[in-house]
Design an enzyme around this catalytic site. Structure first.
Site, PDB file in Angstrom:
ATOM      1  N   LYS A 136       1.142  -1.291  -0.018  1.00  0.00           N
ATOM      2  CA  LYS A 136      -0.017  -0.066  -0.016  1.00  0.00           C
ATOM      3  C   LYS A 136       0.831   1.231   0.203  1.00  0.00           C
ATOM      4  CE  LYS A 136      -4.250   0.988   0.092  1.00  0.00           C
ATOM      5  NZ  LYS A 136      -5.358   0.352  -0.481  1.00  0.00           N
ATOM      6  N   ASP A 176      -6.749   4.528  -4.684  1.00  0.00           N
ATOM      7  CA  ASP A 176      -7.460   4.188  -3.241  1.00  0.00           C
ATOM      8  C   ASP A 176      -8.294   5.622  -3.118  1.00  0.00           C
ATOM      9  OD1 ASP A 176      -7.571   2.078  -1.033  1.00  0.00           O
ATOM     10  OD2 ASP A 176      -7.459   4.115  -0.283  1.00  0.00           O
TER      11      ASP A 176
HETATM   12  P1  NDP Z   1     -12.839   7.923  -3.244  1.00  0.00           P
HETATM   13  O1  NDP Z   1     -11.712   8.914  -2.990  1.00  0.00           O
HETATM   14  O2  NDP Z   1     -13.408   7.691  -4.625  1.00  0.00           O
HETATM   15  O3  NDP Z   1     -14.116   8.220  -2.457  1.00  0.00           O
HETATM   16  C1  NDP Z   1     -13.994   8.269  -1.054  1.00  0.00           C
HETATM   17  C2  NDP Z   1     -15.269   8.350  -0.581  1.00  0.00           C
HETATM   18  O4  NDP Z   1     -15.467   8.402   0.841  1.00  0.00           O
HETATM   19  C3  NDP Z   1     -15.721  10.033  -0.678  1.00  0.00           C
HETATM   20  O5  NDP Z   1     -17.070  10.125  -0.806  1.00  0.00           O
HETATM   21  C4  NDP Z   1     -15.075  10.795   0.612  1.00  0.00           C
HETATM   22  O6  NDP Z   1     -15.567  11.796   0.831  1.00  0.00           O
HETATM   23  C5  NDP Z   1     -15.304   9.612   1.347  1.00  0.00           C
HETATM   24  N1  NDP Z   1     -14.612   9.815   2.615  1.00  0.00           N
HETATM   25  C6  NDP Z   1     -13.362   9.365   2.794  1.00  0.00           C
HETATM   26  N2  NDP Z   1     -12.512   9.812   3.820  1.00  0.00           N
HETATM   27  C7  NDP Z   1     -13.618  10.163   4.691  1.00  0.00           C
HETATM   28  C8  NDP Z   1     -13.694  10.095   6.138  1.00  0.00           C
HETATM   29  N3  NDP Z   1     -12.759  10.478   6.697  1.00  0.00           N
HETATM   30  N4  NDP Z   1     -14.734  10.628   6.245  1.00  0.00           N
HETATM   31  C9  NDP Z   1     -15.920  10.164   5.652  1.00  0.00           C
HETATM   32  N5  NDP Z   1     -15.860   9.970   4.508  1.00  0.00           N
HETATM   33  C10 NDP Z   1     -14.851   9.993   3.856  1.00  0.00           C
HETATM   34  O7  NDP Z   1     -12.094   6.355  -2.720  1.00  0.00           O
HETATM   35  P2  NDP Z   1     -12.598   4.811  -3.200  1.00  0.00           P
HETATM   36  O8  NDP Z   1     -14.221   4.926  -3.216  1.00  0.00           O
HETATM   37  O9  NDP Z   1     -11.811   4.493  -4.052  1.00  0.00           O
HETATM   38  O10 NDP Z   1     -12.413   4.221  -1.602  1.00  0.00           O
HETATM   39  C11 NDP Z   1     -13.462   4.209  -0.702  1.00  0.00           C
HETATM   40  C12 NDP Z   1     -12.748   3.006   0.254  1.00  0.00           C
HETATM   41  O11 NDP Z   1     -13.029   1.818  -0.548  1.00  0.00           O
HETATM   42  C13 NDP Z   1     -11.789   3.255   1.101  1.00  0.00           C
HETATM   43  O12 NDP Z   1     -11.642   2.551   2.325  1.00  0.00           O
HETATM   44  C14 NDP Z   1     -10.694   2.447   0.121  1.00  0.00           C
HETATM   45  O13 NDP Z   1      -9.599   1.930   0.869  1.00  0.00           O
HETATM   46  C15 NDP Z   1     -11.451   1.296  -0.156  1.00  0.00           C
HETATM   47  N6  NDP Z   1     -11.145   0.411  -1.558  1.00  0.00           N
HETATM   48  C16 NDP Z   1     -11.180   1.097  -2.826  1.00  0.00           C
HETATM   49  C17 NDP Z   1     -10.944   0.478  -3.636  1.00  0.00           C
HETATM   50  C18 NDP Z   1     -10.629   1.002  -5.027  1.00  0.00           C
HETATM   51  O14 NDP Z   1     -10.489  -0.022  -6.056  1.00  0.00           O
HETATM   52  N7  NDP Z   1     -10.772   2.024  -5.286  1.00  0.00           N
HETATM   53  C19 NDP Z   1     -10.665  -1.326  -3.573  1.00  0.00           C
HETATM   54  C20 NDP Z   1     -10.908  -1.835  -2.327  1.00  0.00           C
HETATM   55  C21 NDP Z   1     -11.165  -1.115  -1.228  1.00  0.00           C
HETATM   56  P3  NDP Z   1     -15.014  13.406   0.559  1.00  0.00           P
HETATM   57  O15 NDP Z   1     -15.159  13.478  -0.883  1.00  0.00           O
HETATM   58  O16 NDP Z   1     -15.851  14.179   1.425  1.00  0.00           O
HETATM   59  O17 NDP Z   1     -13.716  13.087   1.078  1.00  0.00           O
HETATM   60  O1  2IT Z   2      -7.881  -1.668  -1.028  1.00  0.00           O
HETATM   61  C1  2IT Z   2      -7.567  -1.983  -2.383  1.00  0.00           C
HETATM   62  O2  2IT Z   2      -7.834  -3.217  -2.659  1.00  0.00           O
HETATM   63  C2  2IT Z   2      -7.418  -1.048  -3.518  1.00  0.00           C
HETATM   64  N1  2IT Z   2      -7.393   0.183  -3.275  1.00  0.00           N
HETATM   65  C3  2IT Z   2      -7.420  -1.599  -4.797  1.00  0.00           C
HETATM   66  C4  2IT Z   2      -5.736  -2.034  -5.129  1.00  0.00           C
HETATM   67  C5  2IT Z   2      -5.463  -2.340  -6.531  1.00  0.00           C
HETATM   68  O3  2IT Z   2      -4.131  -2.684  -6.566  1.00  0.00           O
HETATM   69  O4  2IT Z   2      -6.190  -2.595  -7.385  1.00  0.00           O
END
Ligand code: NDP
Ligand code: 2IT
Length: 456
Positions: A136, A176
């Protein structure tokens, strides 16, 4: 004491001993210790049946990252002022394949958060059945309010430090929180420039048409819903006509909402870090994408398009909305004990973690003790990284697959992860406990690989 009891106590003693050591050294790294504790709590039955894992000291070896790279990122803002941030890459474990995991840009990023995410990623990636290890990275850089040119300069400065540590067979970052296809594009351009070679497999989440895989954008959200669909099937239920609440409104949330709607659910709420919207008629996906993907605006503006919906300040309140299915898709520890109790009081039946570690350990225990089906992150959100591995395969061969082909593979991977976690939970005496099942399934795979490799 019978032989079995002696072995049981040896397993427990070993786990407690390793945890105490980690606590002593890393007591200040609360998120890291939380992720460690959640896994360690599942492993007693494994060590009872596999004393060789104790002999090889697998737990202590797996909890220490291979290396933590930490670097300065200096970049120029639009006023020609030099700004400085911290960058990280945690290369945790490469037994199953090159280090693999996303990059997070968020002001809260620190070594503890990087290590918790990297540690989780080892087991998640093993569960996908794809050849990827765990890692990460990220920075405490805050992308909010930055111009496109500032984002580009920051990404280039970040990659100028990172590029020497990564490679298609070494370590493969992706997105992420705060990092999507735009940022991956800027990383990729800078990597290529510095490396002097075209190696698209060094990063995943690239735009389709520029080395990216179709279906990667949708993969995490779709995968979470596919996983929860399997959970529902086991109780003869489906998403059809269910009321769903999804937190967040980023990449994972948007595509979880899209797939839940495909399957006939009504998604009534989503959020960002400022607050949440409630639309009793069902969130308009078109409006949501317009606000978040086109305009990059706040979720509060949704009510300008749909005056019958309501916006409430504060993101925690989203869990007070009654629902059958809750999908936390924003960030770590967004559901605490109190929110879990409210969800249960309001009749929630299933919780599926789209985000990483969105539920506290106490909240998970409360759900499980109250008969709520619980799908843990490292299984439920593994679809994103699984399709990243499919992107690596496409980059290695130069042959690109259709959206439907990638989606079909994703669907199968999620079904397999569910069957594996469910089967492991049964095998080790905890039927229905997907937390224990997923932790054991991921852990044993990596542990066996570590023994096969020998000590290094
Ligand atoms: P994005 O940046 O696209 O979206 C994040 C969302 O969560 C936004 O709506 C943001 O709001 C909100 N958010 C972020 N931090 C906080 C906080 N501290 N409190 C409240 N809301 C918050 O990220 P992703 O959708 O990619 O990621 C979301 C989650 O999924 C994370 O935990 C990430 O690790 C996990 N994840 C992501 C993957 C991926 O492929 N992208 C894969 C697997 C897991 P705001 O805009 O106001 O910050
Ligand atoms: O938390 C996760 O699994 C991710 N942010 C995606 C990682 C990746 O290598 O696609």
């Amino acid at each position: 004491m019978t032989k079995l009891q002696t072995e049981q106590s040896a397993a427990k003693q070993y786990i407690e001993h390793v945890y105490a050591q980690l606590e002593q050294i890393y007591g200040h790294e609360t998120e890291f210790l939380q992720a460690v504790e959640e896994i360690f709590l599942s492993l007693e039955p494994v060590f009872e049946q596999h004393p060789e894992y104790i002999e090889h000291n697998i737990l202590q070896r797996i909890a220490e990252p291979d290396r933590v790279v930490s670097f300065r990122v200096a970049w120029q803002d639009d006023n020609n002022k030099t700004q400085v941030n911290r960058g990280y890459r945690v290369q945790y474990n490469n037994v199953m394949g090159p280090y693999k995991g996303g990059i997070r840009f968020h002001p809260s990023v620190n070594e503890s958060i990087m290590k918790f995410l990297g540690f989780e990623q080892i087991f998640k990636n093993a569960l996908t059945g794809q050849p990827i290890g765990g890692g990460k990275g990220g920075s405490n850089f805050n992308p909010k309010g930055k111009s496109d040119a500032e984002i580009m300069r920051f990404c280039q400065a970040f990659m100028t430090e990172l590029y020497r540590h990564i490679g298609p067979d070494v370590d493969v970052p992706a997105g992420d929180i705060g990092v999507g296809a735009r940022e991956i594009g800027y990383f990729w351009g800078q990597y290529k420039r510095l490396q002097g070679a075209y190696q698209p497999g060094v990063l995943t989440g690239k735009r389709p048409g520029y080395g990216g895989s179709l279906g990667r954008k949708e993969a995490t959200g779709y995968g979470t819903v596919y996983f929860v669909e399997e959970m529902l099937k086991d109780i003869d239920q489906s998403f059809y006509n269910k009321t769903v609440v999804v937190s967040g409104s980023g990449n994972v949330a948007i595509y979880a909402i899209e797939k839940a709607r495909h399957l006939g659910a009504k998604v009534v709420a989503c959020s960002d870090s400022s607050g949440y919207i409630y639309d009793p008629e069902g969130i308009s996906l078109r409006t949501l994408k317009e606000i978040k993907e086109v305009k990059g605006d706040r979720i509060s503006t949704y009510v300008n398009y749909h005056p019958h919906a309501t916006y409430t300040e504060g993101c925690k309140g989203i869990w007070t909305i009654p629902c059958h299915i809750a999908l936390p898709c924003a960030t770590q520890n967004e559901i605490d004990l109190e929110s879990a109790q409210v969800l249960i009081d309001n009749g929630v039946k299933v919780v599926g973690e789209g985000a990483n570690m969105p539920c506290s350990i106490e909240a998970i225990n409360l759900f499980q003790n109250n008969g709520v089906l619980f799908g843990p992150a490292k299984a439920a959100n593994a679809g994103g990284v699984a399709v990243s591995a499919l992107e690596m395969a496409q980059n290695a061969t130069g042959i690109f697959w259709s959206f439907d082909d990638v989606d079909a593979q994703l669907h199968k991977i999620m079904k397999d992860i569910y069957a594996n976690a469910k089967g492991c939970a049964e095998k080790y005496g905890f039927p229905g406990n997907l937390v224990i099942g997923a932790n054991i399934a991921g852990f044993t795979k990596v542990a066996d690989g570590m023994i096969a490799e020998g000590v290094y």
